[in-house]
Scaffold this motif. Structure first.
Motif, PDB file in Angstrom:
ATOM      1  N   VAL A 142      -2.032  23.316  -3.424  1.00 21.78           N
ATOM      2  CA  VAL A 142      -1.109  24.459  -3.487  1.00 21.78           C
ATOM      3  C   VAL A 142      -0.850  24.865  -4.933  1.00 21.78           C
ATOM      4  CG1 VAL A 142       1.293  25.132  -3.113  1.00 21.78           C
ATOM      5  CG2 VAL A 142       0.011  24.059  -1.264  1.00 21.78           C
ATOM      6  N   TYR A 143      -0.713  23.880  -5.821  1.00 20.38           N
ATOM      7  CA  TYR A 143      -0.461  24.180  -7.223  1.00 20.38           C
ATOM      8  C   TYR A 143      -1.744  24.570  -7.957  1.00 20.38           C
ATOM      9  CZ  TYR A 143       2.142  23.976 -11.596  1.00 20.38           C
ATOM     10  OH  TYR A 143       2.774  24.307 -12.772  1.00 20.38           O
ATOM     11  N   ARG A 144      -2.862  24.441  -7.251  1.00 13.25           N
ATOM     12  CA  ARG A 144      -4.188  24.775  -7.800  1.00 13.25           C
ATOM     13  C   ARG A 144      -4.556  23.895  -8.988  1.00 13.25           C
ATOM     14  NH1 ARG A 144      -4.168  31.467  -7.491  1.00 13.25           N
ATOM     15  NH2 ARG A 144      -3.757  31.591  -5.234  1.00 13.25           N
ATOM     16  N   LEU A 145      -4.235  22.620  -8.840  1.00  8.87           N
ATOM     17  CA  LEU A 145      -4.682  21.652  -9.841  1.00  8.87           C
ATOM     18  C   LEU A 145      -6.170  21.414  -9.673  1.00  8.87           C
ATOM     19  CD1 LEU A 145      -1.879  18.914  -9.652  1.00  8.87           C
ATOM     20  CD2 LEU A 145      -2.290  20.469 -11.571  1.00  8.87           C
ATOM     21  N   PRO A 146      -6.904  21.258 -10.756  1.00  7.87           N
ATOM     22  CA  PRO A 146      -8.323  20.886 -10.634  1.00  7.87           C
ATOM     23  C   PRO A 146      -8.465  19.544  -9.913  1.00  7.87           C
ATOM     24  CG  PRO A 146      -7.789  21.580 -12.877  1.00  7.87           C
ATOM     25  CD  PRO A 146      -6.492  21.439 -12.155  1.00  7.87           C
ATOM     26  N   LEU A 206       0.836  -1.203   0.000  1.00  5.77           N
ATOM     27  CA  LEU A 206       0.000   0.000   0.000  1.00  5.77           C
ATOM     28  C   LEU A 206       0.870   1.253   0.000  1.00  5.77           C
ATOM     29  CD1 LEU A 206      -2.785   1.282   0.085  1.00  5.77           C
ATOM     30  CD2 LEU A 206      -2.720   1.112   2.584  1.00  5.77           C
ATOM     31  N   PHE A 207       1.943   1.217   0.774  1.00  2.00           N
ATOM     32  CA  PHE A 207       2.874   2.348   0.792  1.00  2.00           C
ATOM     33  C   PHE A 207       3.410   2.622  -0.606  1.00  2.00           C
ATOM     34  CE2 PHE A 207       7.496   3.449   1.192  1.00  2.00           C
ATOM     35  CZ  PHE A 207       7.325   4.773   1.561  1.00  2.00           C
ATOM     36  N   ILE A 208       3.787   1.561  -1.326  1.00  2.00           N
ATOM     37  CA  ILE A 208       4.315   1.713  -2.683  1.00  2.00           C
ATOM     38  C   ILE A 208       3.276   2.348  -3.598  1.00  2.00           C
ATOM     39  CG2 ILE A 208       5.058   0.423  -4.732  1.00  2.00           C
ATOM     40  CD1 ILE A 208       6.356  -1.592  -2.765  1.00  2.00           C
ATOM     41  N   LEU A 209       2.032   1.893  -3.498  1.00  2.00           N
ATOM     42  CA  LEU A 209       0.972   2.438  -4.346  1.00  2.00           C
ATOM     43  C   LEU A 209       0.722   3.910  -4.048  1.00  2.00           C
ATOM     44  CD1 LEU A 209      -1.611  -0.510  -4.313  1.00  2.00           C
ATOM     45  CD2 LEU A 209      -0.085   0.159  -6.179  1.00  2.00           C
ATOM     46  N   VAL A 210       0.731   4.270  -2.759  1.00  5.95           N
ATOM     47  CA  VAL A 210       0.484   5.664  -2.394  1.00  5.95           C
ATOM     48  C   VAL A 210       1.657   6.547  -2.817  1.00  5.95           C
ATOM     49  CG1 VAL A 210       0.145   7.255  -0.446  1.00  5.95           C
ATOM     50  CG2 VAL A 210      -1.094   5.093  -0.522  1.00  5.95           C
ATOM     51  N   VAL A 211       2.894   6.041  -2.701  1.00  2.16           N
ATOM     52  CA  VAL A 211       4.051   6.796  -3.195  1.00  2.16           C
ATOM     53  C   VAL A 211       3.913   7.025  -4.699  1.00  2.16           C
ATOM     54  CG1 VAL A 211       6.534   6.672  -3.647  1.00  2.16           C
ATOM     55  CG2 VAL A 211       5.658   6.106  -1.391  1.00  2.16           C
ATOM     56  N   GLY A 212       3.464   6.003  -5.419  1.00  3.44           N
ATOM     57  CA  GLY A 212       3.223   6.174  -6.853  1.00  3.44           C
ATOM     58  C   GLY A 212       2.199   7.255  -7.124  1.00  3.44           C
ATOM     59  N   GLY A 213       1.111   7.258  -6.320  1.00  2.00           N
ATOM     60  CA  GLY A 213       0.104   8.299  -6.462  1.00  2.00           C
ATOM     61  C   GLY A 213       0.659   9.677  -6.153  1.00  2.00           C
ATOM     62  N   PHE A 214       1.457   9.772  -5.108  1.00  2.00           N
ATOM     63  CA  PHE A 214       2.102  11.033  -4.727  1.00  2.00           C
ATOM     64  C   PHE A 214       2.961  11.567  -5.874  1.00  2.00           C
ATOM     65  CE2 PHE A 214       6.132  12.801  -3.059  1.00  2.00           C
ATOM     66  CZ  PHE A 214       5.668  13.922  -2.392  1.00  2.00           C
ATOM     67  N   LEU A 215       3.775  10.681  -6.473  1.00  3.05           N
ATOM     68  CA  LEU A 215       4.633  11.092  -7.577  1.00  3.05           C
ATOM     69  C   LEU A 215       3.810  11.464  -8.810  1.00  3.05           C
ATOM     70  CD1 LEU A 215       7.456   8.417  -7.225  1.00  3.05           C
ATOM     71  CD2 LEU A 215       7.590  10.838  -6.622  1.00  3.05           C
ATOM     72  N   GLY A 216       2.678  10.789  -8.966  1.00  2.60           N
ATOM     73  CA  GLY A 216       1.797  11.126 -10.084  1.00  2.60           C
ATOM     74  C   GLY A 216       1.238  12.531  -9.969  1.00  2.60           C
ATOM     75  N   VAL A 217       0.865  12.938  -8.757  1.00  2.00           N
ATOM     76  CA  VAL A 217       0.362  14.299  -8.549  1.00  2.00           C
ATOM     77  C   VAL A 217       1.480  15.314  -8.757  1.00  2.00           C
ATOM     78  CG1 VAL A 217      -0.614  15.893  -6.844  1.00  2.00           C
ATOM     79  CG2 VAL A 217      -1.456  13.543  -6.969  1.00  2.00           C
ATOM     80  N   VAL A 218       2.671  15.018  -8.200  1.00  2.16           N
ATOM     81  CA  VAL A 218       3.815  15.925  -8.378  1.00  2.16           C
ATOM     82  C   VAL A 218       4.147  16.061  -9.859  1.00  2.16           C
ATOM     83  CG1 VAL A 218       6.271  16.259  -7.899  1.00  2.16           C
ATOM     84  CG2 VAL A 218       4.762  15.438  -6.092  1.00  2.16           C
ATOM     85  N   ASP A 219       4.040  14.959 -10.590  1.00  2.00           N
ATOM     86  CA  ASP A 219       4.339  14.988 -12.022  1.00  2.00           C
ATOM     87  C   ASP A 219       3.404  15.932 -12.775  1.00  2.00           C
ATOM     88  OD1 ASP A 219       5.810  13.802 -14.347  1.00  2.00           O
ATOM     89  OD2 ASP A 219       3.796  13.155 -14.895  1.00  2.00           O
ATOM     90  N   LYS A 220       2.179  16.051 -12.309  1.00  2.00           N
ATOM     91  CA  LYS A 220       1.213  16.957 -12.944  1.00  2.00           C
ATOM     92  C   LYS A 220       1.667  18.409 -12.868  1.00  2.00           C
ATOM     93  CE  LYS A 220      -2.345  14.329 -14.239  1.00  2.00           C
ATOM     94  NZ  LYS A 220      -2.971  14.362 -15.587  1.00  2.00           N
ATOM     95  N   THR A 221       2.460  18.742 -11.856  1.00  2.00           N
ATOM     96  CA  THR A 221       2.925  20.120 -11.690  1.00  2.00           C
ATOM     97  C   THR A 221       4.143  20.429 -12.556  1.00  2.00           C
ATOM     98  OG1 THR A 221       4.492  19.681  -9.875  1.00  2.00           O
ATOM     99  CG2 THR A 221       2.169  19.986  -9.283  1.00  2.00           C
ATOM    100  N   GLY A 222       4.850  19.399 -13.024  1.00  2.00           N
ATOM    101  CA  GLY A 222       6.057  19.594 -13.811  1.00  2.00           C
ATOM    102  C   GLY A 222       7.264  20.014 -12.995  1.00  2.00           C
ATOM    103  N   ALA A 223       7.089  20.140 -11.687  1.00  2.00           N
ATOM    104  CA  ALA A 223       8.169  20.645 -10.837  1.00  2.00           C
ATOM    105  C   ALA A 223       9.335  19.666 -10.745  1.00  2.00           C
ATOM    106  CB  ALA A 223       7.624  20.949  -9.442  1.00  2.00           C
ATOM    107  N   LEU A 224       9.028  18.380 -10.635  1.00  2.00           N
ATOM    108  CA  LEU A 224      10.085  17.395 -10.433  1.00  2.00           C
ATOM    109  C   LEU A 224      10.949  17.252 -11.677  1.00  2.00           C
ATOM    110  CD1 LEU A 224      11.294  15.454  -8.423  1.00  2.00           C
ATOM    111  CD2 LEU A 224       9.709  13.693  -9.235  1.00  2.00           C
ATOM    112  N   ASP A 225      10.325  17.180 -12.846  1.00  2.00           N
ATOM    113  CA  ASP A 225      11.094  17.072 -14.086  1.00  2.00           C
ATOM    114  C   ASP A 225      12.027  18.261 -14.248  1.00  2.00           C
ATOM    115  OD1 ASP A 225      10.159  14.656 -14.916  1.00  2.00           O
ATOM    116  OD2 ASP A 225       8.519  15.473 -16.107  1.00  2.00           O
ATOM    117  N   THR A 226      11.517  19.446 -13.962  1.00  2.00           N
ATOM    118  CA  THR A 226      12.328  20.648 -14.103  1.00  2.00           C
ATOM    119  C   THR A 226      13.479  20.660 -13.108  1.00  2.00           C
ATOM    120  OG1 THR A 226      10.340  21.862 -14.789  1.00  2.00           O
ATOM    121  CG2 THR A 226      12.257  23.170 -14.170  1.00  2.00           C
TER     122      THR A 226
END
Length: 502
Positions: A337-341, A87-107
């Motif tokens: 915080v990033y104001r994602l829908p 479950l921890f792995i799945l939630v970490v994946g979800g966390f990274l998925g949300v961060v990926d939507k912001t483009g912050a990590l790639d940059t």
């Protein structure tokens, strides 16, 4: 053409899932022939030396083989389930998925690559030392699974391969655990079982830590240099271009905007809080109660305590439930915080979790091997073999053979704390009987457990890391074979020196 197809089929290796299931079948077959046995245990669950007795054979059949991964996920009386880790792995994946939507990590990754242009290899010793510190102080293991999606793109972007990325985290934290100094889940549990201070033997364990860190770092550094000069030298060269696309980063000319900087700050804070929460501060120092004091103070404030929740657990007492909650909460906070829908937050979380679903499942299959061992009741038989076979040797030889003996035991019981609790009541007194200090036995145990947990398919950490990176288990074995041989020889020498000089 037909010959080439046949050659490709012959060279194709089974997936990690298949290898794990084959091992489950092999272990089940062993339960038909290896005599079953058990020990009596005390109130704390520790084995009582000299109480081994053979019991009725418990052969594991087809039902048990197919049930093993299920029990591996949900747990049994004798084996903890992998559900919390999965479950921890799945939630970490979800966390990274949300961060990926912001483009912050790639940059951010792209900027790290640009900032280290020409000195990329310096990242290897620095990062490995950080992970090694986590391993030696609090047994950093499953928690590292959250870091692979971050480290892999960086290593790929600077010209290395996925094996280098896995090595930085897995070998870094792994050699730290191997050279545990104050790790409460290895050194602490083992020392407590013997009634000695965790500080006893720390001199030898410090030598282990620095020597093993140096060996692993040089090994990874040399391989990384070879791959950077010639990508075709990579053991995963056939996946080189695919991995560059899979773990791609943005153009290095991109700059983070103000909201992305806030996201990266929250991202870093998440991992910082995870580490603070997992380090057992009061076990390392019983006077370190600052987090308990802060937690009690917050709970004592009438309105604040109610808003936060009266069941809030202080940092230092966290485990998988708490860090899973942390990543889930931070996913929501970062999205807001990033104001994602709302739809973007949900889709990012779900898609991110989906990306790590295979990793979550492979942890359960790996745990199924231990289920078969326990329910077939063959682990105690092997332990009894050691109890009877090691008691007549010289101190130096005893220390080396104890280290060697703990290697197969570590395969059977991949949990360091579980292995310590199950065996120290026998091995510690045996050491005293032949003139070996009990802290030497502790060092032998944790060193053997450490080397096995770098390669064993029974470890969800190993299998999870390889699944994230897309590296097959057999490739990993081929890559680390020489390193494991070097560590084995050096560890044996250090054990002998420990008896003579420590």
């Amino acid at each position: 053409m037909a010959q080439n197809k046949l050659k490709d089929k012959l060279m194709a290796l089974p997936s990690s899932f298949t290898i794990l299931f084959i091992i489950i079948i092999v272990m089940a077959i062993f339960t038909w022939f290896v005599p079953a046995g058990s020990y009596e245990v005390d109130e704390a669950g520790n084995i009582i030396a000299g109480t081994f007795a053979y019991v009725d054979q418990q052969p594991q059949g087809l039902w048990d083989v197919f049930m093993a991964p299920v029990k591996g996920m949900l747990g049994t009386d004798g084996t903890p389930g992998a559900i919390e880790v999965s479950l921890f792995i799945l939630v970490v994946g979800g966390f990274l998925g949300v961060v990926d939507k912001t483009g912050a990590l790639d940059t951010a990754i792209a900027q790290v690559v640009a900032a280290n242009k020409g000195r990329e290899k310096l990242l290897i010793p620095i990062l490995m030392f950080i992970f090694a510190l986590g391993g030696t102080t609090y047994g950093m293991a499953e928690e590292t699974l959250a870091f692979y999606p971050l480290i892999i793109p960086v290593m790929i972007a600077v010209g290395f391969d996925s094996l280098v990325a896995v090595s930085v985290v897995l070998l870094g934290a792994g050699v730290g655990v191997l050279g545990s100094t104050v790790n409460p889940f290895a050194t602490g549990v083992a020392s407590q079982a013997l009634g000695i201070s965790p500080g006893e033997g720390i001199g030898l364990r410090l030598v282990f830590f620095f020597v093993m860190y140096a060996i692993a770092t040089v090994y990874v550094y040399r391989y990384a240099t070879k791959v950077q000069k010639n990508p075709e030298a990579s053991l995963v060269y056939e996946d080189y271009e695919a991995n560059k696309k899979k773990f791609k980063t943005k153009d290095t000319k991109d700059k983070m905007n103000a909201k992305q900087k806030i996201v990266i700050s929250l991202f870093g804070l998440t991992f910082f809080l995870m580490i603070l929460g997992l380090v057992p501060w009061t076990l390392l120092n019983e006077n370190w109660t600052i987090f308990e004091t802060i937690n009690s103070g917050l709970m004592g404030i009438p309105l604040i305590g109610t808003i936060l929740g009266q069941q809030m657990i202080p940092l230092g007492d966290w485990y998988f439930m708490e860090i899973t909650m942390l990543f889930f909460a931070m996913s929501v906070i970062i999205g807001m915080v990033y104001r994602l829908p709302e739809s973007e937050i949900v889709s990012g979380f779900v898609n991110g979790s989906k990306d790590l679903l295979g990793v979550a499942l492979i942890v359960a299959v790996a745990r199924g091997i231990q289920v078969i061992m326990n329910e077939g009741m063959i682990t105690a038989t092997i332990l009894n073999f050691g109890e009877r076979g090691l008691s007549e040797f010289s101190p130096v030889l005893f220390s080396i053979l104890t280290y060697i003996f703990y290697i197969p035991l570590s395969f059977l019981i991949p949990s360091t704390s579980g292995l310590a609790g199950a065996t120290m009541g026998i091995m510690g007194p045996l050491g005293t009987f032949v003139g070996v200090a009990q802290d030497i036995v502790v060092t032998a145990f944790q060193s053997a457990s450490g080397i096995v947990n770098l390669i064993t398919p029974t470890s969800g950490v190993v299998m999870g890391a390889l699944a994230i990176a897309g590296v097959e288990l057999t490739t990993w074995w081929r890559y680390v074979a020489k390193l494991i041989g070097i560590i084995f020889v050096v560890s044996s020498i250090l054990m002998a020196l420990g008896v003579l000089f420590f």
